[in-house]
Design an enzyme around this catalytic site. Structure first.
Site, PDB file in Angstrom:
ATOM      1  CG  LEU A   1      -1.990  -1.136   1.258  1.00 21.73           C
ATOM      2  CD1 LEU A   1      -2.807  -1.045   2.540  1.00 21.73           C
ATOM      3  CD2 LEU A   1      -2.891  -1.131   0.041  1.00 21.73           C
ATOM      4  CB  CYS A   2       4.089   2.216  -0.095  1.00 22.27           C
ATOM      5  SG  CYS A   2       4.923   0.638  -0.358  1.00 22.27           S
TER       6      CYS A   2
END
Length: 298
Positions: free
Chosen positions: A87-88
Site C-alpha cells: 500500500l505504498c
C-alpha cells in the site's frame, strides 16, 4: 437502473474505505516525520566519516583489504532494500524493476553463470526475487518493524567478511533515496571495493581542507582500519533510513490519492443513487396517476 439498496451498500462501503485510507495517511505522516528526523541526523555524520577516510587515503600511504580491486570480477553480491508492507504505490516495484534492468544490462553473464547472489531486506524484496528464482542467500523479513543499527551493521559486516575472503568481488546496495514526500530516487551503488578515486574527488572539492596538515594518533593506518568498516556500516545504515523515509512518503501519497479517489467515487454513486431514486419516484407517481384515471373512467 441499479437497485437502490445495492447503491446504498456500495456508498457505505466506499465511505468506510475512505475512512481507512485517511487514517493510514495520517499514520504514515506521523511515521514519516520520525523517519525524516533520523535520516537527516545521519546524513552529515556519514558524509564526515567519508570525508575523513578520503583524506587518509589521499594523503597517507595506507591500505586496507576493503580497498582491494580484483583483477577479474567473478562473483557479485546485491543488497536490495525493499519494505515489509505494501500500500505504498510503486515504491517497491519501481526499485525492483530498476534492479532487474541493471542486472540484465550489466550483469547478465553473472546471472547466466550463477555468480550473482542477493541479500534482501524487507518482506516485499524477499518475496519478489525469490519468486523469480534469483539466488537469495539471505533475507530479512520484518526488518522494518524495529529498525536497529546493530542489525544493519551485522549485514554489512558479513558482506565485508565475504569480500575479504574472496567469496564476492563486488558488493552493491539498491535502495530508494528520499528526495521529497512525493519523489524518491532509485539508486544502485557499489560499496565494495571502496572507490578511492571518489574519495579523492570529494576531498579535492574543498581547497581549504587540503591546506591543513593533520597529525594522526596513534597512526593513519590504525585509524583507517577502524574508520573504513564504520564508513561501510554507515553506508548501509543511511540507505536503510533513506528507504524507510521514502516508504512512508510513498504510502502517505498513495493513501492521499486513494482517499481522493474514494471521495470522487462516492460523489458518482450518490448522483447515481439520486437518479435511481428519482426514477423510482417518477414511476410510482405515474402508476398512481394511471390508477386514478382508470378509477375515474369507471
Amino acid at each position: 437502473m441499479a437497485n437502490l439498496r445495492d447503491i446504498r451498500n456500495r456508498i457505505s462501503s466506499v465511505n468506510n474505505t475512505q475512512q481507512i485510507t485517511k487514517a493510514m495517511k495520517m499514520v504514515a505522516a506521523a511515521k514519516l516525520r520520525k523517519a525524516q528526523d533520523r535520516m537527516i541526523e545521519t546524513r552529515p555524520y556519514a558524509s564526515k566519516i567519508a570525508e575523513v577516510a578520503g583524506r587518509l587515503v589521499e594523503y597517507s600511504e595506507v591500505s586496507n583489504p576493503v580497498m582491494r580491486k580484483p583483477e577479474t570480477v567473478k562473483k557479485v553480491l546485491f543488497i536490495v532494500i525493499g519494505s515489509d508492507r505494501g500500500l505504498c504505490g510503486g515504491f517497491n516495484n519501481n526499485l525492483f524493476k530498476e534492479v532487474e534492468k541493471q542486472l540484465h544490462n550489466n550483469f547478465q553473464n553473472y546471472l547466466d553463470s550463477d555468480n550473482l547472489s542477493m541479500v534482501t531486506i524487507g518482506k516485499k524484496a524477499s518475496a519478489y526475487f525469490k519468486k523469480r528464482k534469483y539466488d537469495v542467500i539471505e533475507s530479512f523479513p520484518g526488518f522494518f518493524d524495529d529498525i536497529q543499527y546493530d542489525a544493519t551493521s551485522s549485514i554489512m559486516e558479513t558482506a565485508i567478511r565475504q569480500f575479504i575472503s574472496d567469496e564476492f568481488d563486488e558488493v552493491y546496495i539498491a535502495y530508494n533515496e528520499f528526495k521529497s514526500v512525493i519523489a524518491q530516487e532509485r539508486k544502485v551503488q557499489k560499496v565494495l571495493p571502496i572507490d578511492t578515486e571518489k574519495f579523492s574527488k570529494k576531498n579535492s572539492d574543498n581547497a581549504s581542507e587540503q591546506a591543513i596538515d593533520y597529525l594522526y594518533e596513534p597512526n593513519s593506518q590504525a585509524i583507517l582500519d577502524r574508520l573504513l568498516p564504520l564508513h561501510l556500516n554507515m553506508q548501509l545504515w543511511r540507505a536503510v533510513l533513506e528507504s524507510n523515509a521514502s516508504e512512508q512518503g510513498a504510502r502517505m501519497t498513495a493513501m492521499d490519492s486513494a482517499t481522493e479517489n474514494a471521495k470522487d467515487l462516492e460523489k458518482e454513486l450518490k448522483l447515481k443513487y439520486n437518479q435511481a431514486r428519482q426514477s423510482a419516484i417518477t414511476t410510482e407517481i405515474s402508476e398512481i396517476v394511471s390508477g386514478a384515471q382508470a378509477l375515474s373512467e369507471n
